[in-house]
Enzyme design. Structure first.
Site, PDB file in Angstrom:
ATOM      1  N   GLU A 118       0.774  -1.174   0.099  1.00  9.07           N
ATOM      2  CA  GLU A 118      -0.116  -0.188   0.191  1.00  9.07           C
ATOM      3  C   GLU A 118       0.823   1.355  -0.080  1.00  9.07           C
ATOM      4  O   GLU A 118       2.005   1.161   0.142  1.00  9.07           O
ATOM      5  CB  GLU A 118      -1.071  -0.144   1.124  1.00  9.07           C
ATOM      6  CG  GLU A 118      -1.818  -1.180   1.164  1.00  9.07           C
ATOM      7  CD  GLU A 118      -2.907  -1.145   2.307  1.00  9.07           C
ATOM      8  OE1 GLU A 118      -2.898  -0.175   3.067  1.00  9.07           O
ATOM      9  OE2 GLU A 118      -3.898  -2.192   2.472  1.00  9.07           O
ATOM     10  N   HIS A 228      -8.469  10.142   3.138  1.00  8.34           N
ATOM     11  CA  HIS A 228      -8.471   9.067   2.514  1.00  8.34           C
ATOM     12  C   HIS A 228      -8.495   9.454   1.020  1.00  8.34           C
ATOM     13  O   HIS A 228      -9.317  10.193   0.674  1.00  8.34           O
ATOM     14  CB  HIS A 228      -9.178   7.883   2.769  1.00  8.34           C
ATOM     15  CG  HIS A 228      -8.887   6.609   2.171  1.00  8.34           C
ATOM     16  ND1 HIS A 228      -8.725   6.306   0.739  1.00  8.34           N
ATOM     17  CD2 HIS A 228      -8.109   5.494   2.793  1.00  8.34           C
ATOM     18  CE1 HIS A 228      -8.249   5.061   0.361  1.00  8.34           C
ATOM     19  NE2 HIS A 228      -8.019   4.532   1.647  1.00  8.34           N
ATOM     20  N   ARG A 276      -0.243   9.060   1.906  1.00 11.76           N
ATOM     21  CA  ARG A 276      -1.942   9.435   1.831  1.00 11.76           C
ATOM     22  C   ARG A 276      -2.023  11.077   1.635  1.00 11.76           C
ATOM     23  O   ARG A 276      -2.681  11.509   0.975  1.00 11.76           O
ATOM     24  CB  ARG A 276      -2.858   9.034   2.678  1.00 11.76           C
ATOM     25  CG  ARG A 276      -3.058   7.414   2.590  1.00 11.76           C
ATOM     26  CD  ARG A 276      -4.057   6.753   3.667  1.00 11.76           C
ATOM     27  NE  ARG A 276      -4.105   5.273   3.677  1.00 11.76           N
ATOM     28  CZ  ARG A 276      -4.721   4.666   4.379  1.00 11.76           C
ATOM     29  NH1 ARG A 276      -5.053   5.176   5.521  1.00 11.76           N
ATOM     30  NH2 ARG A 276      -4.767   3.475   4.107  1.00 11.76           N
ATOM     31  N   HIS A 335     -10.812  10.328   7.113  1.00 13.16           N
ATOM     32  CA  HIS A 335     -10.662   9.080   7.272  1.00 13.16           C
ATOM     33  C   HIS A 335      -9.917   8.693   8.620  1.00 13.16           C
ATOM     34  O   HIS A 335     -10.564   7.819   9.283  1.00 13.16           O
ATOM     35  CB  HIS A 335      -9.665   8.494   6.180  1.00 13.16           C
ATOM     36  CG  HIS A 335      -9.272   7.022   6.119  1.00 13.16           C
ATOM     37  ND1 HIS A 335     -10.370   6.188   6.254  1.00 13.16           N
ATOM     38  CD2 HIS A 335      -8.251   6.291   6.400  1.00 13.16           C
ATOM     39  CE1 HIS A 335      -9.745   4.973   6.116  1.00 13.16           C
ATOM     40  NE2 HIS A 335      -8.515   4.999   6.471  1.00 13.16           N
ATOM     41  N   ARG A 370      -0.190   9.224   9.212  1.00 12.67           N
ATOM     42  CA  ARG A 370      -0.218   7.783   9.244  1.00 12.67           C
ATOM     43  C   ARG A 370       0.216   6.958   8.172  1.00 12.67           C
ATOM     44  O   ARG A 370      -0.256   7.121   6.761  1.00 12.67           O
ATOM     45  CB  ARG A 370      -1.704   7.173   9.674  1.00 12.67           C
ATOM     46  CG  ARG A 370      -1.889   5.795  10.152  1.00 12.67           C
ATOM     47  CD  ARG A 370      -3.123   5.282  10.285  1.00 12.67           C
ATOM     48  NE  ARG A 370      -4.089   5.591   9.428  1.00 12.67           N
ATOM     49  CZ  ARG A 370      -4.661   4.608   8.703  1.00 12.67           C
ATOM     50  NH1 ARG A 370      -4.226   3.292   8.891  1.00 12.67           N
ATOM     51  NH2 ARG A 370      -5.710   5.013   7.790  1.00 12.67           N
TER      52      ARG A 370
END
Length: 581
Positions: A118, A228, A276, A335, A370
């Site tokens: 990811e 997100h 992100r 998110h 994060r």
């Protein structure tokens, strides 16, 4: 107003997701009497909706050092490196404990646990279950452990005394309740309901941040809200929106705009798999440049999409989109809160007996942004540690003997959400943050909660019976609810300044006040922290301060001061919170 139920416990866990239930199980195995309070039902948690997976060091081609490096790089200078290493090192043992509970992870053709990659990760280390239903499998396994949970019960206050925590005041459809306990773990999840659209469940109203502030604990890094980048876009969509997991891009899907051009080309070396915050900013910039409200994810070339991502496929089909044939419209949405209640890596706060774990906590793992799939990792590792740490408080006398009335300040939820969505989203500026704070504070009303306790709280002996499955706990009706007792989202409302009625059922009918008060205090703290950070770092982007400032490489701490309101101060990023035992 009468207290209609009462309980005693060695540990009260507030929240029924991965961190809360992991802590409850750990503490129970050590002989502690544990009661978990869950505002919703067994699956009304952020854990349930987690799609991507769990980041854990792979046995081959990976290392703790590599995972730490990726985490710190994503955290943009604000990670506590010692905390990062401590939590990453605990990952494999946490997964082993979860599989012992019966959790089943997807396997590859070689019969070993399958791993994907990811955004922000340098290798394939993300394990998953059910394709894109990892959180649901984690929740199922923990729910199956059979721990005592009082569903449909919301915590109103954590009560403290000279020795720290001494109990919790809560409300359920049974009425007002008091739980005497020396230890409380906040595991309430996030704050997505601050915004008009988010990936969070309806109960993500910042309750844990508010409870911590009201109890005298510090929160930190609240300004870092992760959006997100790829949430399923539908015109006018509000509330909880389905996310399109980062794993879709990890498997090769591409972000393109309405003209078919790449959104992230030239933005970051990792392109669509950049951290992100980078991808969200790139999407926001492209939408502004083209005057559109979404971009697209092209997964048409991926074989077996429906089998690998069944949950995402179902969400897309429900919106009239076939991912195998059509581009998936996406846009950023709120998110994850990267900051929260300031703790060490065992969940301890600065208030004796108050712990926090999971999304609600700020351990230093996430820093300013994060890294994908580190959230379930943190919930498992720190949840287990916090459950063990609560044993430190055994023997502390904890009894609520008196609670004064308190005044809860709240603004209407629609006002908070509109102000936050307009001025505290992916890109912010100082004027907008000030406008949002002014708008919210101008709309604040109050509701006074009268004394639910007068003197020593005892129910009549004839009304005190054991709660099934939780030895030593008492309840006026002797039932452990298995379904939510209150329709929180549909509750009625009173006017600002109104006294809550004498019947606990009246307060239950107006329980939305509790959530709106939590959202209001959390928004006010977040906006102050965001205004104080006059730079762009991680997932906090200021259009009026577009670059990072080396002198601001520190966390922002917020406390509630009874005399002067919010106190905002700097906390060095690598300095762990001074914790009380």
């Amino acid at each position: 107003m009468n207290v209609s139920w009462e309980a005693e416990a060695d540990l009260v866990v507030i929240g029924g997701g991965v961190a809360g239930l992991t802590a409850a199980r750990t503490a129970s195995l050590r002989g502690l009497r544990v009661l978990t309070l869950s505002k919703g039902g067994p699956t009304d948690t952020s854990t349930q909706y987690a799609q991507g997976g769990i980041a854990v060091v792979a046995p081959r081609g990976d290392s703790v050092d590599s995972h730490v490096h990726d985490t710190v790089e994503a955290g943009a200078g604000l990670c506590d490196i010692d905390a990062v290493r401590s939590i990453v090192e605990g990952g494999q043992a946490a997964i082993a404990a979860l599989t012992d509970l019966g959790a089943v992870f997807d396997l590859g053709r070689d019969g070993q646990i399958s791993r994907t990659r990811e955004g922000g990760h340098s290798t394939r280390r993300i394990i998953h279950a059910g394709g894109d239903a990892t959180g649901a499998e984690v929740q199922r396994a923990l729910n199956a452990a059979g721990l005592p949970v009082l569903f449909g019960a919301a915590a109103l206050r954590v009560v403290t005394g000279p020795e720290g925590v001494c109990g919790v005041v809560a409300v359920s459809d049974n009425g007002f309740g008091v739980v005497h306990t020396p230890s409380v773990l906040l595991a309430t999840g996030g704050l997505g309901q601050l915004y008009a659209a988010s990936t969070n469940p309806p109960g993500a109203t910042g309750d844990g941040v508010a409870l911590a502030l009201w109890a005298g604990a510090a929160v930190a890094d609240l300004e870092f809200v992760q959006f997100h980048p790829t949430v399923l876009f539908t015109p006018g969509g509000v509330g909880r929106r389905p996310l399109i997991s980062e794993a879709v891009r990890g498997e090769g899907a591409k972000l393109v705009d309405s003209q078919g051009d790449s959104v992230t080309a030239g933005v970051h070396p990792r392109g669509d798999l950049a951290p992100r915050d980078v991808v969200s900013r790139a999407i926001a910039a492209r939408m502004r440049a083209l005057g559109t409200d979404h971009v697209f994810l092209d997964a048409r070339h991926l074989p077996g999409f429906a089998q690998r991502f069944p949950t995402i496929t179902a969400s897309c089909l429900a919106a009239g989109i076939d991912p195998a044939q059509q581009l998936i419209p996406v846009a950023p949405a709120a998110h994850y809160q990267c900051g929260g209640v300031s703790t060490d890596t065992y969940g301890r706060t600065g208030v004796p007996g108050l712990y926090a774990a999971g999304e609600v906590a700020r351990t230093g793992l996430h820093g300013a942004n994060r890294l994908a799939s580190n959230s379930l990792l943190e919930g498992l590792v720190v949840g287990e540690r916090a459950g063990a740490a609560a044993a430190e408080r055994l023997g502390v006398r904890a009894r609520i003997t008196e609670i004064g009335s308190w005044t809860a300040e709240f603004a209407e939820r629609a006002v908070v959400q509109q102000a936050m969505t307009e001025h505290a989203s992916v890109v912010r500026d100082g004027d907008g943050l000030a406008q949002a704070l002014e708008r919210i504070e101008a709309a604040i009303g109050t509701v006074t909660v009268p004394d639910p306790v007068a003197g020593d709280v005892r129910l009549p002996a004839s009304d005190v019976v054991s709660v099934p499955g939780a030895a030593g706990l008492t309840d006026s009706r002797g039932v452990m609810q298995s379904e939510p007792g209150v329709a929180f989202g549909d509750a009625g409302r009173c006017g600002p300044g109104q006294q809550v009625g004498e019947s606990a059922s009246v307060w239950a009918r107006h329980l939305r006040y509790v959530e709106d008060a939590a959202l209001t205090v959390t928004a006010r703290a977040l906006l102050r922290a965001a205004a104080a950070r006059a730079e762009s770092r991680g997932c906090h982007t200021r259009s009026d301060h577009p670059g990072a400032v080396d002198g601001r490489r520190h966390s922002t701490m917020v406390r509630l001061d009874p005399r002067c309101g919010f106190d905002v101060s700097a906390m060095p990023a690598a300095t762990a919170v001074v914790c009380a035992r």
